[in-house]
Write a protein that holds these residues in place. Structure first.
Motif, PDB file in Angstrom:
ATOM      1  N   MET A   1       3.407  18.596  21.502  1.00 53.38           N
ATOM      2  CA  MET A   1       3.198  17.812  22.524  1.00 53.38           C
ATOM      3  C   MET A   1       3.555  16.334  22.453  1.00 53.38           C
ATOM      4  O   MET A   1       3.486  15.810  21.621  1.00 53.38           O
ATOM      5  CB  MET A   1       1.692  18.196  23.047  1.00 53.38           C
ATOM      6  CG  MET A   1       1.174  19.736  23.360  1.00 53.38           C
ATOM      7  SD  MET A   1       1.897  20.523  24.808  1.00 53.38           S
ATOM      8  CE  MET A   1       0.820  19.335  26.026  1.00 53.38           C
ATOM      9  N   GLY A   2       3.625  15.764  23.523  1.00 52.96           N
ATOM     10  CA  GLY A   2       3.855  14.417  23.418  1.00 52.96           C
ATOM     11  C   GLY A   2       4.200  14.228  25.124  1.00 52.96           C
ATOM     12  O   GLY A   2       4.701  14.563  25.917  1.00 52.96           O
ATOM     13  N   THR A   3       3.622  12.646  25.229  1.00 57.61           N
ATOM     14  CA  THR A   3       3.916  12.026  26.689  1.00 57.61           C
ATOM     15  C   THR A   3       4.287  10.630  26.007  1.00 57.61           C
ATOM     16  O   THR A   3       3.690  10.053  25.482  1.00 57.61           O
ATOM     17  CB  THR A   3       2.640  12.077  27.482  1.00 57.61           C
ATOM     18  OG1 THR A   3       2.090  13.584  27.550  1.00 57.61           O
ATOM     19  CG2 THR A   3       2.817  11.286  28.730  1.00 57.61           C
ATOM     20  N   ALA A   4       5.381  10.187  26.824  1.00 51.68           N
ATOM     21  CA  ALA A   4       5.891   8.660  26.623  1.00 51.68           C
ATOM     22  C   ALA A   4       6.165   8.189  28.179  1.00 51.68           C
ATOM     23  O   ALA A   4       6.336   9.003  29.280  1.00 51.68           O
ATOM     24  CB  ALA A   4       7.258   8.669  25.980  1.00 51.68           C
ATOM     25  N   VAL A   5       5.691   6.851  28.190  1.00 55.69           N
ATOM     26  CA  VAL A   5       5.726   6.236  29.519  1.00 55.69           C
ATOM     27  C   VAL A   5       6.418   4.889  29.311  1.00 55.69           C
ATOM     28  O   VAL A   5       6.357   4.038  28.306  1.00 55.69           O
ATOM     29  CB  VAL A   5       4.351   5.837  29.803  1.00 55.69           C
ATOM     30  CG1 VAL A   5       4.425   5.006  31.215  1.00 55.69           C
ATOM     31  CG2 VAL A   5       3.696   6.988  29.896  1.00 55.69           C
ATOM     32  N   ARG A   6       7.423   4.673  30.291  1.00 52.82           N
ATOM     33  CA  ARG A   6       8.043   3.200  30.354  1.00 52.82           C
ATOM     34  C   ARG A   6       6.995   2.262  31.052  1.00 52.82           C
ATOM     35  O   ARG A   6       7.064   2.183  32.437  1.00 52.82           O
ATOM     36  CB  ARG A   6       9.196   3.470  31.056  1.00 52.82           C
ATOM     37  CG  ARG A   6      10.264   4.204  30.421  1.00 52.82           C
ATOM     38  CD  ARG A   6      11.162   3.725  29.542  1.00 52.82           C
ATOM     39  NE  ARG A   6      12.071   2.745  29.248  1.00 52.82           N
ATOM     40  CZ  ARG A   6      13.411   2.582  29.393  1.00 52.82           C
ATOM     41  NH1 ARG A   6      14.211   3.672  30.038  1.00 52.82           N
ATOM     42  NH2 ARG A   6      14.039   1.619  28.986  1.00 52.82           N
ATOM     43  N   GLY A   7       6.245   1.492  30.556  1.00 50.16           N
ATOM     44  CA  GLY A   7       5.303   0.762  31.182  1.00 50.16           C
ATOM     45  C   GLY A   7       3.874   0.992  30.484  1.00 50.16           C
ATOM     46  O   GLY A   7       3.629   1.644  29.255  1.00 50.16           O
ATOM     47  N   SER A   8       3.129   0.155  31.184  1.00 50.52           N
ATOM     48  CA  SER A   8       1.300   0.304  30.435  1.00 50.52           C
ATOM     49  C   SER A   8       0.808   1.645  30.576  1.00 50.52           C
ATOM     50  O   SER A   8       1.039   2.402  31.822  1.00 50.52           O
ATOM     51  CB  SER A   8       0.682  -0.857  31.052  1.00 50.52           C
ATOM     52  OG  SER A   8       0.532  -0.566  32.517  1.00 50.52           O
ATOM     53  N   ALA A   9       0.016   2.112  29.654  1.00 52.34           N
ATOM     54  CA  ALA A   9      -0.600   3.272  29.629  1.00 52.34           C
ATOM     55  C   ALA A   9      -1.451   3.647  28.390  1.00 52.34           C
ATOM     56  O   ALA A   9      -1.249   2.874  27.515  1.00 52.34           O
ATOM     57  CB  ALA A   9       0.204   4.526  29.747  1.00 52.34           C
ATOM     58  N   SER A  10      -2.560   4.361  28.650  1.00 45.42           N
ATOM     59  CA  SER A  10      -3.439   4.671  27.567  1.00 45.42           C
ATOM     60  C   SER A  10      -3.481   6.134  27.510  1.00 45.42           C
ATOM     61  O   SER A  10      -3.238   6.921  28.516  1.00 45.42           O
ATOM     62  CB  SER A  10      -4.827   4.043  27.766  1.00 45.42           C
ATOM     63  OG  SER A  10      -5.427   4.616  28.824  1.00 45.42           O
ATOM     64  N   PHE A  11      -3.607   6.573  26.212  1.00 49.37           N
ATOM     65  CA  PHE A  11      -3.365   8.027  26.028  1.00 49.37           C
ATOM     66  C   PHE A  11      -4.824   8.770  25.161  1.00 49.37           C
ATOM     67  O   PHE A  11      -5.482   8.180  24.783  1.00 49.37           O
ATOM     68  CB  PHE A  11      -2.515   8.377  25.231  1.00 49.37           C
ATOM     69  CG  PHE A  11      -0.930   7.840  25.594  1.00 49.37           C
ATOM     70  CD1 PHE A  11      -0.103   8.474  26.537  1.00 49.37           C
ATOM     71  CD2 PHE A  11      -0.590   6.379  25.410  1.00 49.37           C
ATOM     72  CE1 PHE A  11       1.236   8.404  26.809  1.00 49.37           C
ATOM     73  CE2 PHE A  11       0.431   6.090  25.881  1.00 49.37           C
ATOM     74  CZ  PHE A  11       1.368   7.003  26.414  1.00 49.37           C
ATOM     75  N   SER A  12      -5.070   9.885  25.539  1.00 49.26           N
ATOM     76  CA  SER A  12      -5.830  10.742  24.706  1.00 49.26           C
ATOM     77  C   SER A  12      -5.692  12.274  24.856  1.00 49.26           C
ATOM     78  O   SER A  12      -4.508  12.705  25.469  1.00 49.26           O
ATOM     79  CB  SER A  12      -7.285  10.717  25.502  1.00 49.26           C
ATOM     80  OG  SER A  12      -7.232  10.953  26.993  1.00 49.26           O
ATOM     81  N   ARG A  13      -6.150  12.896  23.990  1.00 50.90           N
ATOM     82  CA  ARG A  13      -6.029  14.214  23.762  1.00 50.90           C
ATOM     83  C   ARG A  13      -7.238  14.956  24.379  1.00 50.90           C
ATOM     84  O   ARG A  13      -8.467  14.637  24.046  1.00 50.90           O
ATOM     85  CB  ARG A  13      -5.927  14.589  22.351  1.00 50.90           C
ATOM     86  CG  ARG A  13      -4.564  14.529  21.722  1.00 50.90           C
ATOM     87  CD  ARG A  13      -3.273  14.949  22.196  1.00 50.90           C
ATOM     88  NE  ARG A  13      -3.210  16.241  22.179  1.00 50.90           N
ATOM     89  CZ  ARG A  13      -2.055  16.981  21.439  1.00 50.90           C
ATOM     90  NH1 ARG A  13      -1.621  16.426  20.430  1.00 50.90           N
ATOM     91  NH2 ARG A  13      -2.119  17.993  21.491  1.00 50.90           N
ATOM     92  N   LEU A  14      -7.133  16.152  25.189  1.00 54.77           N
ATOM     93  CA  LEU A  14      -8.137  16.988  25.506  1.00 54.77           C
ATOM     94  C   LEU A  14      -8.455  17.911  24.806  1.00 54.77           C
ATOM     95  O   LEU A  14      -7.765  18.405  24.137  1.00 54.77           O
ATOM     96  CB  LEU A  14      -7.843  17.200  27.163  1.00 54.77           C
ATOM     97  CG  LEU A  14      -7.684  16.203  27.993  1.00 54.77           C
ATOM     98  CD1 LEU A  14      -7.188  16.935  29.449  1.00 54.77           C
ATOM     99  CD2 LEU A  14      -8.678  15.320  28.209  1.00 54.77           C
TER     100      LEU A  14
END
Length: 160
Positions: free
Chosen positions: A63-76
């Motif tokens: 799995m993966g998520t990428a963002v062009r800009g600001s973001a924070s990430f977590s796994r549920l």
């Protein structure tokens, strides 16, 4: 503000990473949510994104998520595969409130053994409903990914 989200199943690493790079160039998304992500696909997303959480695997769980800009990430913490959540801060994206983009990959309802896949889907649906119900006025949520579902399936109808 218009936000473009691309979600893609990388077919357990069999999808062409070069085609992913071409799609990123052609569609110019702000966020990419990938399921069944392999190392080759993760490299493309890492080169493309400013921020990302990428967990490539050699099985169906990458799995993966990428963002062009600001973001924070977590796994549920989910019963089967753990979704990736990217939180886009409202102030940086010109939004009314922060936005969670939940990238989920639910078990296929016809995976063998059928009884196990149905049980897992029931648990995944309960976890999704709990997550979506927990939203408050300061946060919006968007569910994307491979839900292995169509309007014919009860899971789809419940989420809709």
């Amino acid at each position: 503000m218009r936000l473009r989200i691309l979600t893609i199943n990388m077919y357990n690493g069999r999808a062409d990473a070069g085609s992913l790079a071409s799609a990123l160039h052609e569609y110019v998304p702000d966020v990419v949510a990938a399921q069944e992500l392999s190392s080759a696909g993760a490299e493309v997303l890492a080169d493309w994104g400013d921020n990302y959480l990428l967990d490539p695997r050699n099985d169906l769980t990458g799995m993966g998520t990428a963002v062009r800009g600001s973001a924070s990430f977590s796994r549920l913490d989910f019963p089967n595969r753990n979704p990736v959540t990217a939180t886009l801060p409202a102030v940086d994206w010109g939004l009314d409130r922060d936005l969670d983009i939940v990238n989920a990959h639910l078990v296929n309802p016809i995976s063998r053994p059928l009884q196990k896949s149905r049980m897992l889907r029931t648990l995944e649906l309960a976890a999704l409903e709990q997550l979506l119900a927990a939203s408050n006025g300061n946060l919006s949520r968007v569910l994307v990914g491979d839900l292995n579902s169509s309007p014919a399936w009860p899971l789809y109808r419940r989420l809709a």
